[in-house]
Design a protein around this motif. Structure first.
Motif, PDB file in Angstrom:
ATOM      1  N   LYS A  20       2.319   1.732  -3.582  1.00 38.47           N
ATOM      2  CA  LYS A  20       0.960   2.423  -4.473  1.00 38.47           C
ATOM      3  C   LYS A  20       1.030   3.714  -4.269  1.00 38.47           C
ATOM      4  O   LYS A  20       0.896   4.471  -5.156  1.00 38.47           O
ATOM      5  CB  LYS A  20      -0.048   1.486  -4.263  1.00 38.47           C
ATOM      6  CG  LYS A  20      -1.132   1.852  -5.117  1.00 38.47           C
ATOM      7  CD  LYS A  20      -2.442   1.088  -4.882  1.00 38.47           C
ATOM      8  CE  LYS A  20      -3.637   1.613  -5.666  1.00 38.47           C
ATOM      9  NZ  LYS A  20      -3.795   2.914  -5.817  1.00 38.47           N
ATOM     10  N   ALA A  21       0.961   3.936  -2.956  1.00 36.42           N
ATOM     11  CA  ALA A  21       0.858   5.696  -2.341  1.00 36.42           C
ATOM     12  C   ALA A  21       1.816   6.444  -3.090  1.00 36.42           C
ATOM     13  O   ALA A  21       1.561   7.646  -3.557  1.00 36.42           O
ATOM     14  CB  ALA A  21       0.590   5.812  -0.947  1.00 36.42           C
ATOM     15  N   LEU A  30       1.505   1.618 -12.624  1.00 31.43           N
ATOM     16  CA  LEU A  30      -0.057   1.679 -12.716  1.00 31.43           C
ATOM     17  C   LEU A  30      -0.267   0.417 -11.927  1.00 31.43           C
ATOM     18  O   LEU A  30       0.009  -0.687 -12.003  1.00 31.43           O
ATOM     19  CB  LEU A  30      -0.654   1.456 -13.931  1.00 31.43           C
ATOM     20  CG  LEU A  30      -0.319   2.659 -14.920  1.00 31.43           C
ATOM     21  CD1 LEU A  30      -0.827   2.223 -16.218  1.00 31.43           C
ATOM     22  CD2 LEU A  30      -1.029   3.865 -14.302  1.00 31.43           C
ATOM     23  N   LYS A  89       0.783  -1.379   0.047  1.00 32.01           N
ATOM     24  CA  LYS A  89      -0.035   0.103   0.170  1.00 32.01           C
ATOM     25  C   LYS A  89       0.975   1.364   0.029  1.00 32.01           C
ATOM     26  O   LYS A  89       0.797   2.057  -0.619  1.00 32.01           O
ATOM     27  CB  LYS A  89      -0.778   0.022   1.153  1.00 32.01           C
ATOM     28  CG  LYS A  89      -2.111  -0.958   1.036  1.00 32.01           C
ATOM     29  CD  LYS A  89      -3.044  -1.082   2.371  1.00 32.01           C
ATOM     30  CE  LYS A  89      -3.896  -2.017   2.156  1.00 32.01           C
ATOM     31  NZ  LYS A  89      -4.838  -2.078   3.461  1.00 32.01           N
ATOM     32  N   ASP A 118       1.252   6.674  -6.750  1.00 36.04           N
ATOM     33  CA  ASP A 118       0.060   7.354  -7.027  1.00 36.04           C
ATOM     34  C   ASP A 118       0.241   9.098  -6.799  1.00 36.04           C
ATOM     35  O   ASP A 118      -0.599   9.809  -7.297  1.00 36.04           O
ATOM     36  CB  ASP A 118      -1.120   6.893  -5.905  1.00 36.04           C
ATOM     37  CG  ASP A 118      -1.641   5.437  -6.492  1.00 36.04           C
ATOM     38  OD1 ASP A 118      -1.146   4.956  -7.895  1.00 36.04           O
ATOM     39  OD2 ASP A 118      -2.570   5.000  -6.027  1.00 36.04           O
ATOM     40  N   ASP A 119       0.971   9.228  -5.702  1.00 37.94           N
ATOM     41  CA  ASP A 119       1.130  10.675  -5.415  1.00 37.94           C
ATOM     42  C   ASP A 119       2.180  11.488  -6.174  1.00 37.94           C
ATOM     43  O   ASP A 119       2.045  12.635  -5.907  1.00 37.94           O
ATOM     44  CB  ASP A 119       1.746  10.725  -3.860  1.00 37.94           C
ATOM     45  CG  ASP A 119       0.377  10.306  -2.926  1.00 37.94           C
ATOM     46  OD1 ASP A 119      -1.050  10.290  -3.505  1.00 37.94           O
ATOM     47  OD2 ASP A 119       0.556  10.044  -1.867  1.00 37.94           O
ATOM     48  N   TYR A 126       2.008  10.280 -14.043  1.00 37.31           N
ATOM     49  CA  TYR A 126       0.816   9.337 -13.784  1.00 37.31           C
ATOM     50  C   TYR A 126       1.081   8.033 -14.487  1.00 37.31           C
ATOM     51  O   TYR A 126       0.253   7.082 -14.052  1.00 37.31           O
ATOM     52  CB  TYR A 126      -0.591  10.008 -14.609  1.00 37.31           C
ATOM     53  CG  TYR A 126      -1.007  11.297 -13.793  1.00 37.31           C
ATOM     54  CD1 TYR A 126      -1.256  11.300 -12.226  1.00 37.31           C
ATOM     55  CD2 TYR A 126      -0.833  12.581 -14.364  1.00 37.31           C
ATOM     56  CE1 TYR A 126      -1.441  12.431 -11.671  1.00 37.31           C
ATOM     57  CE2 TYR A 126      -1.192  13.701 -13.828  1.00 37.31           C
ATOM     58  CZ  TYR A 126      -1.605  13.722 -12.500  1.00 37.31           C
ATOM     59  OH  TYR A 126      -1.748  14.704 -11.759  1.00 37.31           O
ATOM     60  N   TYR A 140      -3.238  -2.262 -10.168  1.00 39.93           N
ATOM     61  CA  TYR A 140      -4.531  -2.907 -10.233  1.00 39.93           C
ATOM     62  C   TYR A 140      -4.664  -3.825  -9.282  1.00 39.93           C
ATOM     63  O   TYR A 140      -3.976  -4.893  -9.152  1.00 39.93           O
ATOM     64  CB  TYR A 140      -4.826  -3.523 -11.567  1.00 39.93           C
ATOM     65  CG  TYR A 140      -4.678  -2.614 -12.636  1.00 39.93           C
ATOM     66  CD1 TYR A 140      -5.890  -2.032 -13.281  1.00 39.93           C
ATOM     67  CD2 TYR A 140      -3.383  -2.409 -13.469  1.00 39.93           C
ATOM     68  CE1 TYR A 140      -5.478  -0.901 -14.219  1.00 39.93           C
ATOM     69  CE2 TYR A 140      -3.300  -1.563 -14.517  1.00 39.93           C
ATOM     70  CZ  TYR A 140      -4.156  -0.825 -14.876  1.00 39.93           C
ATOM     71  OH  TYR A 140      -4.223   0.023 -15.852  1.00 39.93           O
TER      72      TYR A 140
END
Length: 98
Positions: A46-47, A59, A43, A50-51, A55, A61
């Motif tokens: 991912k964060a 990625l 997590k 993502d931040d 972009y 999923y």
């Protein structure tokens, strides 16, 4: 960057990681078997991606059973591996001799 020049190790009893080379990017299929040790780490990775301002670098999923498909742009492969190491999903990372 030649992805074959990086070697990493992880706890194979607690994680399953499969890499698939898709020419322009790398796809990781990650399953977290030991939630207590690794769920928070994935997590955080991912964060982190993502931040940031790019972009399309990494990625994520998410699927059932703590499974993740992660598509990593070729130029962010090392960043992704190091982020996984930083958040203790990997035990070691090293450059292979050419």
């Amino acid at each position: 960057m030649n992805r074959a020049m990086i070697d990493y190790r992880y706890d194979e009893q607690s994680l399953r990681i499969i890499e698939v080379d898709n020419t322009e990017d790398m796809e990781f299929n990650i399953q977290i078997v030991d939630e207590g040790a690794y769920l928070e780490g994935i997590k955080q990775v991912k964060a982190f991606f993502d931040d940031n301002r790019v972009y399309t670098d990494v990625l994520f999923y998410a699927y059932n059973n703590n499974e993740y498909r992660v598509i990593v742009r070729e130029d962010y492969y090392v960043d992704f591996i190091l982020a996984m190491f930083k958040h203790r999903l990997l035990k070691s990372v090293e450059w292979k001799n050419a």
